[in-house]
Structures are given as C-alpha cells and as structure tokens.
Design an enzyme around this catalytic site. Structure first.
Site, PDB file in Angstrom:
ATOM      1  N   ARG A 163       1.321 -14.972  23.902  1.00 10.58           N
ATOM      2  CA  ARG A 163       1.581 -16.370  24.228  1.00 10.58           C
ATOM      3  C   ARG A 163       1.378 -16.601  25.727  1.00 10.58           C
ATOM      4  NH1 ARG A 163       7.137 -17.463  20.701  1.00 10.58           N
ATOM      5  NH2 ARG A 163       6.261 -16.926  18.663  1.00 10.58           N
TER       6      ARG A 163
ATOM      7  N   ASP B 243       0.830 -18.213  29.322  1.00  8.85           N
ATOM      8  CA  ASP B 243       1.463 -19.389  29.908  1.00  8.85           C
ATOM      9  C   ASP B 243       0.446 -20.413  30.397  1.00  8.85           C
ATOM     10  OD1 ASP B 243       4.024 -18.441  29.506  1.00  8.85           O
ATOM     11  OD2 ASP B 243       4.162 -17.479  31.471  1.00  8.85           O
TER      12      ASP B 243
ATOM     13  N   ARG C 114       3.045 -10.854  36.388  1.00 12.19           N
ATOM     14  CA  ARG C 114       3.028 -11.752  37.552  1.00 12.19           C
ATOM     15  C   ARG C 114       4.086 -11.343  38.581  1.00 12.19           C
ATOM     16  NH1 ARG C 114       3.411 -17.538  34.908  1.00 12.19           N
ATOM     17  NH2 ARG C 114       3.690 -18.133  37.103  1.00 12.19           N
TER      18      ARG C 114
END
Length: 245
Positions: A50, A52, A198
C-alpha cells in the site's frame, strides 16, 4: 475462475497512494476502472504494497480473479490501452489459485533517491528528496551497515502503524553515488513497517549532515524510541522496486 497476476509500474505524483480512498484518486482505483471497461465486471484487484501518496513503483504486484478467456499474457496489452500514461502494466500472467500478491510475498526491495545539490532540480522535483548541504557519503555508508539483519525496528515506524510485531529483517542495504548528484539507497528485507524505509533514509541523511553519528545507529535501534531517529524523508524519493516470491 482464473487468477491473473500483474506487475505494475507507476509514477505516484498524481495519486493519493495505491489504495482506494474516498474522494481521492488512487492507483488501485484507476486500474480497477480500466479492468471494468475491458471486462464489464467490477473486479477488485489486490496489491502487495500500500504505497503512500507520491510514492512510485517499478515493481508493484497485484492480482485479480476473472472468468474472461483472454490469455494471461495479453491482459497487460489490453489494460494498458485503457490506462493513463503514468501507470503501466509491465507484465501479466495466469497463476495458480493459491497465489496471493500480498500473503505469498517473501520480501520487498525499495530504492530511495536523494538529490544532493545546492539548488533544487526542476526535472527531479517529484522523484527525489532534495537536500542542500553536502552529505558525508562515506559516513552514511558506514551507518547503513548497522541496519542489516533481524532487529526490532520500532524506532523506525511512523505513528499509525498497526502490526503485532515490529521485528523485521533487512537482507541488504546499499548506498550508491550516481551521476547528477544523486545518492541511491537500496534496501531489501522480509517486510517493512509503516514509513520504515523513509525513516531509515531520513536517519542516514542526518548522519550525512553530522546530526547523528554513524556509530549511534545500534543504540537507536535498541532504544525503540522514534524520537532518536531522523525525520521521515519525503514520499517522492521512494520507489517500490521488486517483490520477492
């Protein structure tokens, strides 16, 4: 019924992530609409990751079920004719009934791109994280080695992650200095927590800036304290490269 596997490449700039959202355009919804135009059935597709808002992919994998007689390898051509230019089905094939794009996955590979230059890039603005100060690349490489192996990565999970365990295994992490002032961070692992790649990238940037010492990384991991790691690097520098099955 037949199960079709898709390998998908997309530029995430114009999408509110992979997953279908209310009142927002998503990659998943865009592909489902294309399949509906092709087959006349409202067929749901299941993606492995999924991603972002703003995240890109070279190797997203999804599957759907259909009773269509179209050969598996031809779905990519048929669906691509109905998709916008920033989403492409790179490959399609019929797979066994027990295949699942998410639950059959053994690992993932991500790439994070940093544009390390005094001035921003007009061309790369939606594809990299722009960092102005010159980064200490060798220190970043030294810090990166501490991430490999199996660890509790709670310090590298953003708020909102809902998992039973924060233990993950990183198979490899490699930093490369590319042309045009680009630094690439390539990370492969068994799985990743919410925004984990990230946050790793943001932490390595802090190391490159001298805000965190390379040898502090083991203590930060051990602490399970999110506040000790670096900031979450922007979404536009992240690419889902490959899913391992």
């Amino acid at each position: 019924m037949r199960k079709i596997k898709l390998k998908i490449e997309y530029d995430g700039t114009n999408y509110h992530g992979w997953q279908i959202q209310k009142n927002a355009n998503s990659v998943q919804e865009t592909i489902e609409k294309a399949i509906y135009k092709l087959l006349g059935d409202k067929t749901g597709i299941v993606g492995c990751s999924r991603t972002d808002v703003g995240v890109h992919a070279y190797g997203q994998v999804a599957h759907f079920v259909t009773d269509s007689s179209i050969p598996g390898e031809k779905f990519s051509y048929a669906i691509n004719n109905l998709l916008p230019e920033d989403i492409v089905i790179k490959h399609s094939e019929e797979v066994q009934e027990d295949f699942h794009s998410r639950y059959s996955a053994k690992g993932k590979k991500y790439r994070y791109l940093i544009y390390n230059e005094a001035h921003a890039s007009a061309i790369m603005r939606n594809r990299t994280y722009h960092v102005r100060p010159e980064l200490d690349f060798e220190n970043m490489k030294r810090a990166a080695r501490y991430f490999t192996g199996q660890h509790d990565f709670a310090a590298f999970q953003a708020t909102g992650g809902q998992v039973r365990s924060t233990v993950r295994e990183i198979f490899s992490i490699e930093l490369l200095r590319k042309e045009d002032n680009l630094i690439s961070i390539e990370v492969s692992g068994s799985g990743f927590l919410y925004n984990m790649v990230r946050i790793i990238a943001g932490t390595l940037v802090y190391v490159g800036m001298g805000k965190i010492e390379a040898d502090e990384i083991p203590d930060i991991i051990e602490s399970a304290d999110r506040t000790r790691a670096g900031k979450t690097a922007p979404a536009e520098g992240l690419y889902l490269m490959e899913i391992y099955y």
